[in-house]
Write a protein that holds these residues in place. Structure first.
Motif, PDB file in Angstrom:
ATOM      1  N   PRO A 326       0.823  -1.218   0.000  1.00 27.87           N
ATOM      2  CA  PRO A 326       0.000   0.000   0.000  1.00 27.87           C
ATOM      3  C   PRO A 326       0.855   1.264   0.000  1.00 27.87           C
ATOM      4  O   PRO A 326       1.917   1.317   0.630  1.00 27.87           O
ATOM      5  N   LEU A 327       0.375   2.261  -0.706  1.00 23.14           N
ATOM      6  CA  LEU A 327       1.065   3.555  -0.738  1.00 23.14           C
ATOM      7  C   LEU A 327       0.885   4.267   0.591  1.00 23.14           C
ATOM      8  O   LEU A 327      -0.182   4.222   1.201  1.00 23.14           O
ATOM      9  N   LYS A 343       2.468   2.534  -8.234  1.00 24.80           N
ATOM     10  CA  LYS A 343       2.260   1.496  -7.231  1.00 24.80           C
ATOM     11  C   LYS A 343       3.621   0.972  -6.786  1.00 24.80           C
ATOM     12  O   LYS A 343       4.595   1.036  -7.530  1.00 24.80           O
ATOM     13  N   THR A 344       3.652   0.463  -5.558  1.00 23.40           N
ATOM     14  CA  THR A 344       4.853  -0.186  -5.049  1.00 23.40           C
ATOM     15  C   THR A 344       4.557  -1.666  -4.863  1.00 23.40           C
ATOM     16  O   THR A 344       3.456  -2.052  -4.446  1.00 23.40           O
ATOM     17  N   PHE A 345       5.567  -2.492  -5.190  1.00 23.59           N
ATOM     18  CA  PHE A 345       5.396  -3.939  -5.128  1.00 23.59           C
ATOM     19  C   PHE A 345       6.612  -4.563  -4.436  1.00 23.59           C
ATOM     20  O   PHE A 345       7.631  -3.899  -4.209  1.00 23.59           O
ATOM     21  N   THR A 350      12.661  -8.385  -3.145  1.00 26.17           N
ATOM     22  CA  THR A 350      13.062  -7.196  -3.889  1.00 26.17           C
ATOM     23  C   THR A 350      11.926  -6.193  -3.953  1.00 26.17           C
ATOM     24  O   THR A 350      10.859  -6.487  -4.494  1.00 26.17           O
ATOM     25  N   PRO A 351      12.132  -4.971  -3.419  1.00 28.15           N
ATOM     26  CA  PRO A 351      11.098  -3.945  -3.532  1.00 28.15           C
ATOM     27  C   PRO A 351      11.194  -3.244  -4.891  1.00 28.15           C
ATOM     28  O   PRO A 351      12.276  -3.035  -5.430  1.00 28.15           O
ATOM     29  N   LEU A 352      10.050  -2.881  -5.440  1.00 26.17           N
ATOM     30  CA  LEU A 352       9.996  -2.195  -6.729  1.00 26.17           C
ATOM     31  C   LEU A 352       9.033  -1.022  -6.657  1.00 26.17           C
ATOM     32  O   LEU A 352       8.034  -1.057  -5.918  1.00 26.17           O
ATOM     33  N   ILE A 353       9.333   0.001  -7.422  1.00 25.79           N
ATOM     34  CA  ILE A 353       8.393   1.097  -7.638  1.00 25.79           C
ATOM     35  C   ILE A 353       8.045   1.074  -9.123  1.00 25.79           C
ATOM     36  O   ILE A 353       8.930   1.075  -9.981  1.00 25.79           O
ATOM     37  N   PRO A 454      13.846   3.535  -0.019  1.00 23.91           N
ATOM     38  CA  PRO A 454      14.059   4.754   0.761  1.00 23.91           C
ATOM     39  C   PRO A 454      13.435   5.996   0.168  1.00 23.91           C
ATOM     40  O   PRO A 454      13.725   7.092   0.611  1.00 23.91           O
ATOM     41  N   LEU A 455      12.579   5.880  -0.854  1.00 19.73           N
ATOM     42  CA  LEU A 455      12.060   7.052  -1.513  1.00 19.73           C
ATOM     43  C   LEU A 455      10.536   7.108  -1.493  1.00 19.73           C
ATOM     44  O   LEU A 455       9.892   7.033  -2.524  1.00 19.73           O
ATOM     45  N   PRO A 456       9.907   7.222  -0.351  1.00 25.28           N
ATOM     46  CA  PRO A 456       8.454   7.270  -0.334  1.00 25.28           C
ATOM     47  C   PRO A 456       7.927   8.529  -1.022  1.00 25.28           C
ATOM     48  O   PRO A 456       8.294   9.638  -0.661  1.00 25.28           O
ATOM     49  N   GLY A 457       7.110   8.333  -2.042  1.00 23.52           N
ATOM     50  CA  GLY A 457       6.433   9.461  -2.665  1.00 23.52           C
ATOM     51  C   GLY A 457       7.285  10.344  -3.531  1.00 23.52           C
ATOM     52  O   GLY A 457       6.867  11.427  -3.873  1.00 23.52           O
ATOM     53  N   ARG A 458       8.493   9.917  -3.938  1.00 22.46           N
ATOM     54  CA  ARG A 458       9.304  10.826  -4.721  1.00 22.46           C
ATOM     55  C   ARG A 458       9.577  10.327  -6.135  1.00 22.46           C
ATOM     56  O   ARG A 458      10.191  11.015  -6.909  1.00 22.46           O
TER      57      ARG A 458
END
Length: 459
Positions: A326-327, A343-345, A350-353, A454-458
């Motif tokens: 969830p965002l 969306k973020t997955f 491995t995290p992805l944007i 490390p980049l929420p919302g950017r």
């Protein structure tokens, strides 16, 4: 570099000032306060190079030197008023950089002394333009550099072929990457041209000619630089690593010499023409500044609300099923201004944007800009291959923690780009049809580095 001095007489003499002129800086600041706020934020967030501050300091220095020559005439007031009316009407339709350019021309119309074209150039260069220029023109400049370098290398007897931004030679591939676009060199050359034009108080025609010479000289110098570097990068010449930067510096000094000699040859004695100060009435102009500050028109999004079509999201990445994350609040705030969907997955560990857009847009910018804006130390991107896919990859460091970041843009038909500028022009000219998916993979380099992105919302 030859010495360049102004031959203009220094005894301009103080001209009478109409009453109310002292209010002019405050009125302009009031009219363009959002531009001033945007400028300060861009200089603080490190998403662009701060070189504009050097150009701004130079412009203010030359303005102070020629302050006695500035005349506020009725014609200048009318010109500035016309620009303000346009600003009020079109503000909602203009991107921030265009607003900044409009602000510069309004200030120049009112405050530049005679023969102040060089100062106008410095004011334009003071805007945070490097990231935008790299986005829009980085790829075309790299294609030009690669194509011209291939021609020069063929003339030298080497069977080199250019394909876009890549040079092919004997089965090897030499990439003309983003730093080799020459955008930074171009800014430096234009800054030098504008500063020398302002120093010599060149006419507008002569200052424009100096800028054109600077543009041509720097582009030619960058082409020769890339051609010479081909011998090092291909292994034809074994040179130490420091020679890469040294060759770049050499082929900036040579165009700089040419720019300085051209500016030196255009010196002429300049005497201040007689002008009459404007009437003392500032009422109409002050009202326009107040209207500009209020900006009564609704944003475009409020008049024409966007209705994006539902987008199909990928179900897996590198053979791993995607689990949506969830965002957060900052993600939602950023997504509201993004002309697409975000969306973020997570694919395994491995995290992805993932970003999707359906049209070419400047807001699908490289994630490296986001990291820089958040204060990370970032390395120069390089091309890597993972499971047959090409990626642009860099390292981001902050507070002793490091991440490897790789990104690319794809379509459902299998097209892929590692360069945002290349994708943009392909989309603009219809060579590619959307929607496009931008993948950003962020992986920790050490166990102490958190696995969440490390980049929420950017992005």
């Amino acid at each position: 570099m030859p010495a360049l001095t102004s031959t203009a007489p220094a005894d301009f003499g103080e001209a009478p000032r109409p009453s109310g002129v002292a209010l002019l800086p405050g009125l302009l600041l009031l009219a363009f306060w959002p531009v001033a706020q945007w400028y300060v934020e861009r200089m603080r967030d490190r998403s662009d190079e701060p070189w504009g501050l050097l150009a701004l300091a130079a412009a203010l220095g030359f303005l102070w030197r020629d302050r006695a020559a500035i005349r506020l005439t009725a014609a200048r007031l009318r010109g500035a008023a016309a620009l303000l009316i346009f600003q009020i009407a079109a503000w909602s339709f203009l991107p921030p950089l265009a607003r900044g350019i409009l602000c510069v021309f309004t200030v120049a119309t009112l405050a530049l002394p005679p023969r102040g074209a060089g100062m106008l150039g410095l004011l334009l260069l003071s805007l945070p333009v490097l990231a935008s220029v790299q986005f829009y023109f980085g790829y075309p400049l790299r294609v030009l550099t690669a194509t011209a370098s291939a021609v020069l290398l063929k003339m030298a007897g080497l069977p080199v072929e250019a394909a876009g931004t890549v040079l092919h030679w004997r089965g090897e591939t030499i990439i003309v990457d983003a730093p080799c676009s020459g955008v930074n060199m171009l800014w430096g050359g234009l800054f030098l041209a504008a500063a020398l034009s302002a120093l010599a108080r060149q006419s507008a025609r002569r200052a424009l000619a100096t800028a054109v010479i600077a543009l041509a000289a720097v582009i030619a110098g960058n082409i020769v630089r890339a051609t010479v570097l081909f011998f090092k990068e291909s292994g034809l010449l074994a040179l130490p690593e420091w020679t890469h930067a040294g060759i770049g510096l050499l082929f900036f000094i040579l165009p700089a010499q040419l720019i300085a000699r051209f500016a030196q040859s255009g010196r002429s004695v300049f005497r201040l023409p007689k002008q009459h100060p404007a009437p003392a009435r500032f009422s109409a102009f002050a009202v326009l500044c107040l209207l500009a500050a209020c900006r009564p028109f609704a944003p475009v999004s409020a008049v024409f609300p966007a209705r994006p079509a539902p987008l199909a999201w990928p179900a897996q990445f590198a053979g791993e099923p995607l689990t949506e994350i969830p965002l957060g609040p900052r993600d939602h705030a950023f997504a509201r201004n993004f002309p697409g969907a975000i969306k973020t997955f997570r694919a395994g560990d491995t995290p992805l944007i993932v970003r999707q857009v359906e049209r070419a847009t400047r807001k699908l910018h490289p994630s490296r800009d986001c990291f820089r804006a958040l204060g990370y130390e970032v390395t120069t991107p390089k091309l890597v291959s993972r499971d047959g896919d090409k990626w642009s990859q860099f390292t981001a460091r902050q507070a002793g923690r490091s991440w490897t970041v790789r990104e690319r843009i794809t379509t459902g038909s299998g097209e892929q780009w590692t360069d945002t500028s290349a994708w943009f022009w392909s989309a603009v000219f219809g060579r590619s049809v959307g929607p496009w998916v931008a993948w950003t993979v962020i992986e920790p380099l050490s166990a102490k580095t958190p696995t969440r992105h490390p980049l929420p919302g950017r992005l």
